[in-house]
Design an enzyme around this catalytic site. Sequence first.
Site, mmCIF file in Angstrom:
data_model
loop_
_atom_site.group_PDB
_atom_site.id
_atom_site.type_symbol
_atom_site.label_atom_id
_atom_site.label_comp_id
_atom_site.label_asym_id
_atom_site.label_seq_id
_atom_site.Cartn_x
_atom_site.Cartn_y
_atom_site.Cartn_z
ATOM 1 N N LYS A 64 0.931 -1.152 0.201
ATOM 2 C CA LYS A 64 -0.044 -0.113 -0.031
ATOM 3 C C LYS A 64 0.999 1.085 0.024
ATOM 4 O O LYS A 64 1.416 1.412 1.286
ATOM 5 C CB LYS A 64 -0.792 0.081 1.306
ATOM 6 C CG LYS A 64 -2.211 0.669 1.150
ATOM 7 C CD LYS A 64 -2.170 2.107 0.803
ATOM 8 C CE LYS A 64 -1.942 2.934 2.200
ATOM 9 N NZ LYS A 64 -1.680 4.405 2.191
ATOM 10 N N GLU A 100 9.393 16.342 15.141
ATOM 11 C CA GLU A 100 9.799 16.201 13.699
ATOM 12 C C GLU A 100 8.936 17.133 12.564
ATOM 13 O O GLU A 100 7.790 17.037 12.595
ATOM 14 C CB GLU A 100 9.614 14.726 13.220
ATOM 15 C CG GLU A 100 10.109 14.149 11.964
ATOM 16 C CD GLU A 100 10.153 12.920 11.451
ATOM 17 O OE1 GLU A 100 11.314 12.431 10.836
ATOM 18 O OE2 GLU A 100 8.931 12.257 11.933
ATOM 19 N N CYS A 113 13.320 11.039 7.292
ATOM 20 C CA CYS A 113 13.171 10.703 8.738
ATOM 21 C C CYS A 113 14.519 10.858 9.575
ATOM 22 O O CYS A 113 14.805 10.932 10.700
ATOM 23 C CB CYS A 113 12.593 9.362 8.756
ATOM 24 S SG CYS A 113 13.397 7.939 7.995
ATOM 25 N N GLU A 130 9.364 1.560 10.899
ATOM 26 C CA GLU A 130 10.386 2.478 10.806
ATOM 27 C C GLU A 130 9.807 3.953 10.923
ATOM 28 O O GLU A 130 9.170 4.138 10.088
ATOM 29 C CB GLU A 130 11.342 2.105 9.624
ATOM 30 C CG GLU A 130 12.538 3.006 9.630
ATOM 31 C CD GLU A 130 12.580 4.335 9.032
ATOM 32 O OE1 GLU A 130 12.396 5.587 9.762
ATOM 33 O OE2 GLU A 130 12.491 4.331 7.925
#
Length: 489
Positions: free
Chosen positions: A179, A389, A290, A255
């Site tokens: 997906k 973040e 990331c 992750e």
Amino acid sequence: MTTHIYDGRALINGARVPAQDGQTFDCISPVDGRLLTTVARCGHADVDAAVAAGRAAFEDRRWCGLAPAVRKRIMIKFADQLLAHADELARMETLDMGKPIQYARGVDVNSAANCIRWYGEAVDKIYDEIAPTASTALALIQREPMGVVGVIVPWNYPMIMAAWKIAPALAAGNSVVLKPSEKSPLTALRLAELALEAGIPPGVFNVVPGYGVEAGSPLALHMDVDCIAFTGSTRVGKQIHVMAGQSNLKRAWTELGGKSPNIVFADCPDLDRAVQAAVGSIFFNQGESCNAPSRLFVEASIREQFLEKALALVPGYAPANPLEPGTVMGAIVDQTQLKSVLHYIELGKKEGAALLAGGEQALVDSGGCYVQPTIFAGVTPDMTIAREEIFGPVLSVLSFTDTAEVVRQANQSVYGLQAAVWTRDINKAHGVARALRAGTVHVNQYDEDDITVPFGGYKQSGVGRDKSLHAFDKYTETKTTWIRIDSPV
């Protein structure tokens, strides 16, 4: 303006198909706002069909029943197909999510192809084990494919993130249902076509585009999916683990986010290299990484010199049309992410950080989504831009005087994905690297690692590791077979 029409239908059991209920969503380019295509808005029924196709392929052993050497040859052909279609894939990636085409071609396509080739090459070189037993027994310890693996990947590196997961899963003999993010679905669909052309049988690799709630959740909750692998936000990653437990206790590997500290000591062996790495790594891919070193800790005695050199580099990262070959910073993926990045920049200003560069939307009249490369100094650990973040081209600069204190601040995060330390003192390098709570610590460089080493994080940066031979652990079961031997001799 040249118009490229892409096929946005799902790929299930070897065929391109629309969503069963006929729903679609628009795929809009962040480069200039153009409509690229309409994409199948897959839902529960489509996920069911894809999982059923994967299960049928696994049960009749059309893929997992092949010798590892045969799977290897097909995986290598799959990698070759990516390179043969490199320009097409790179343009598709750039139009879909905004990264500069020079990097889409030189980094993303090449890295994805290398990853697929590497796992293909590895699979017939991994040996099982025989345990030490008495002469009355033979104990075999073997890896077996899990079955049907669900994969959910983000929009920042669509091809690379897909490859990191599908390559070891497929090489081990599993079926896969992928997906992709609804913000960047196009290359995933094309990868599945290229896999078919390379010889991966129908039903083994399926792609269901759609939204997280409508397609991602049904995949994570599916009772016939044996494993779910996810890359994305920590918030959604936590939900993936809950759904895995609520359903069939499927293996869940995640992750997730990062707020990586980059620590530069006054005895840094090459200050220019450290500056280039700090600036280049946070602005690469528009900061949508990331593992971006978004927290820069500079020892106070070299802070002003470092910042002077860093600011001199900023004009070289001015946003521009990512389809132009010389562009180094492209577009933010969509309007939602653009607004999020600008919101964090405003928070930085309000909370007292000193804005040294950037801080504004760029190329407003282009129809696309662009942000100036931004640097804040005078940042303190309690500020939002030092804790959360941002996923954009925003660098937060903090200073320090004490080694133990900077390590404490670096570790004072819910994340633990990557870190870096710059020093010529080998004792300091090893000591700080050991003390940093991160899955990867770079010393006197940033992000120069490759497919041979694992990637993943501590704490809320996720569970499990991508890349390297360790990734096979995620997509295989370990079976012990204990055989009684009553030898006549």
